[in-house]
Design an enzyme around this catalytic site. Structure first.
Site, PDB file in Angstrom:
ATOM      1  N   HIS A 143     -82.296  21.312  88.457  1.00  0.00           N
ATOM      2  CA  HIS A 143     -81.422  20.127  88.450  1.00  0.00           C
ATOM      3  C   HIS A 143     -81.243  19.525  89.839  1.00  0.00           C
ATOM      4  CE1 HIS A 143     -79.549  21.534  84.362  1.00  0.00           C
ATOM      5  NE2 HIS A 143     -80.768  21.045  84.250  1.00  0.00           N
ATOM      6  N   ALA A 196     -71.186  37.863  86.925  1.00  0.00           N
ATOM      7  CA  ALA A 196     -72.412  38.007  87.716  1.00  0.00           C
ATOM      8  C   ALA A 196     -72.189  38.952  88.895  1.00  0.00           C
ATOM      9  CB  ALA A 196     -72.852  36.628  88.213  1.00  0.00           C
TER      10      ALA A 196
HETATM   11  P1  OAD Z   1     -71.435  25.609  82.205  1.00  0.00           P
HETATM   12  O1  OAD Z   1     -70.195  25.203  82.903  1.00  0.00           O
HETATM   13  O2  OAD Z   1     -71.813  24.875  80.971  1.00  0.00           O
HETATM   14  O3  OAD Z   1     -71.343  27.146  81.828  1.00  0.00           O
HETATM   15  C1  OAD Z   1     -70.929  28.099  82.764  1.00  0.00           C
HETATM   16  C2  OAD Z   1     -71.035  29.448  82.120  1.00  0.00           C
HETATM   17  O4  OAD Z   1     -70.703  30.413  83.109  1.00  0.00           O
HETATM   18  C3  OAD Z   1     -70.085  29.687  80.940  1.00  0.00           C
HETATM   19  O5  OAD Z   1     -70.825  30.244  79.867  1.00  0.00           O
HETATM   20  C4  OAD Z   1     -69.072  30.684  81.492  1.00  0.00           C
HETATM   21  O6  OAD Z   1     -68.596  31.583  80.498  1.00  0.00           O
HETATM   22  C5  OAD Z   1     -69.900  31.414  82.511  1.00  0.00           C
HETATM   23  N1  OAD Z   1     -69.172  32.078  83.592  1.00  0.00           N
HETATM   24  C6  OAD Z   1     -67.971  31.738  84.158  1.00  0.00           C
HETATM   25  N2  OAD Z   1     -67.657  32.572  85.160  1.00  0.00           N
HETATM   26  C7  OAD Z   1     -68.687  33.453  85.249  1.00  0.00           C
HETATM   27  C8  OAD Z   1     -68.979  34.554  86.111  1.00  0.00           C
HETATM   28  N3  OAD Z   1     -68.138  34.911  87.094  1.00  0.00           N
HETATM   29  N4  OAD Z   1     -70.124  35.239  85.917  1.00  0.00           N
HETATM   30  C9  OAD Z   1     -70.980  34.887  84.932  1.00  0.00           C
HETATM   31  N5  OAD Z   1     -70.765  33.858  84.103  1.00  0.00           N
HETATM   32  C10 OAD Z   1     -69.640  33.150  84.259  1.00  0.00           C
HETATM   33  O7  OAD Z   1     -72.592  25.577  83.298  1.00  0.00           O
HETATM   34  P2  OAD Z   1     -74.162  25.504  83.094  1.00  0.00           P
HETATM   35  O8  OAD Z   1     -74.574  26.278  81.894  1.00  0.00           O
HETATM   36  O9  OAD Z   1     -74.781  25.832  84.387  1.00  0.00           O
HETATM   37  O10 OAD Z   1     -76.123  19.783  84.864  1.00  0.00           O
HETATM   38  O11 OAD Z   1     -74.357  23.964  82.795  1.00  0.00           O
HETATM   39  C11 OAD Z   1     -75.645  23.442  82.663  1.00  0.00           C
HETATM   40  C12 OAD Z   1     -75.712  22.068  83.272  1.00  0.00           C
HETATM   41  O12 OAD Z   1     -74.677  21.241  82.721  1.00  0.00           O
HETATM   42  C13 OAD Z   1     -75.420  22.051  84.751  1.00  0.00           C
HETATM   43  O13 OAD Z   1     -76.557  22.335  85.543  1.00  0.00           O
HETATM   44  C14 OAD Z   1     -74.977  20.635  84.974  1.00  0.00           C
HETATM   45  C15 OAD Z   1     -74.062  20.485  83.788  1.00  0.00           C
HETATM   46  O14 OAD Z   1     -73.819  19.190  83.355  1.00  0.00           O
HETATM   47  C16 OAD Z   1     -76.308  18.824  85.761  1.00  0.00           C
HETATM   48  O15 OAD Z   1     -75.517  18.574  86.645  1.00  0.00           O
HETATM   49  C17 OAD Z   1     -77.589  18.087  85.566  1.00  0.00           C
END
Ligand code: OAD
Length: 251
Positions: free
Chosen positions: A121, A240
């Protein structure tokens, strides 16, 4: 119920190729907010249509530029956490066996020491032109966005083109090279670790399915349920920074 950690640790040790797909949760313990966590996520407080689309940027470039500038400052003040460090240590101790694919636009994997990180991204730290540089149409080299006249956002003194953050916005294609590398890594790995992603944004969220289809084991590491839990061989419920150091042992 038996503790799944020892079994997953053995899979890591035996894996020829490990592909790690990370999302915003990977950096949560560094103090970088996620997107979709109910209270603390960025999309709970801000409108992605306004801040993460080309149309949003065109309608209020200063607002969007300032928002990314403040996220950049937040990341600059953050440090890689124990999870980033564990991945980097393991990668260094096992050359050629781990590919890190991230949806994150921070640079915490790189600052921890991971190499050849595939950033699906884009990056908060590499800017781009909003429109194609007109020099390209004349067969010349494009102007360098780093030389743009300062401003919020900076702009080209010659043609007025605006500088935009070099991140992928909704509705935009992913950069080809990292996407191609990530798809290859998913096809060829024997183990995929899916860390800190909700699994809601494609094509990144499709990579664990590709790995599974090609015969790899898939392990989800997340404190909360995700869209990808159903295809995982094992789901490790934890963070993590807690789990990766326990999983990725180095001599
Ligand atoms: P999300 O915010 O959708 O998901 C974050 C995930 O991290 C959730 O499943 C949480 O449960 C988990 N989480 C929270 N704290 C954590 C920890 N300490 N250890 C492990 N996991 C934890 O974020 P992404 O999946 O990265 O795109 O979102 C995908 C994309 O959507 C991003 O790259 C961004 C966003 O819109 C763009 O900006 C293009």
């Amino acid at each position: 119920m038996t503790d799944p950690l020892p079994e997953v640790r053995a899979w890591v040790e035996a894996a020829g190729q490990v592909c790690v797909l990370t999302g915003a949760g990977m950096s949560a313990e560094s103090g970088v907010p996620t997107f979709r966590d109910a209270l603390s996520g960025l999309w709970a407080r801000y409108d992605p249509q306004e801040l993460a689309t080309e149309a949003g940027f065109r309608s209020d470039p200063q607002l969007v530029w300032d928002w990314y500038a403040s996220r950049r400052e937040g990341v600059r003040a953050a440090e890689p956490n124990a999870g980033h460090m564990a991945l980097a240590r393991w990668q260094a101790a096992h050359p050629g066996r781990m590919t890190v694919v991230t949806q994150n636009v921070d640079d915490l994997h790189q600052r921890a020491g991971s190499t050849e990180v595939l950033c699906l991204h884009g990056s908060l730290f590499v800017d781009a032109w909003l429109d194609p540089c007109p020099r390209l149409a004349r067969g010349e080299l494009a102007c360098d966005p780093r030389r743009a006249a300062p401003g919020r956002p900076p702009r080209c003194e010659a043609c007025g083109n605006l500088v935009r953050p070099g991140v992928v916005w909704f509705g935009e294609a992913l950069p080809w090279n990292p996407l191609d590398g990530a798809q290859r890594a998913a096809r060829h790995c024997t183990l995929m670790l899916v860390v800190g992603t909700s699994g809601m944004v494609y094509p990144a969220a499709g990579l664990p399915g590709v790995a599974k289809h090609c015969g790899a084991r898939v392990v989800v590491i997340n404190p909360h349920p995700t869209e990808l839990d159903g295809l995982a061989d094992v789901v490790l419920r934890g963070t993590a920074a807690q789990l990766l150091p326990q999983l990725l042992l180095t001599p």
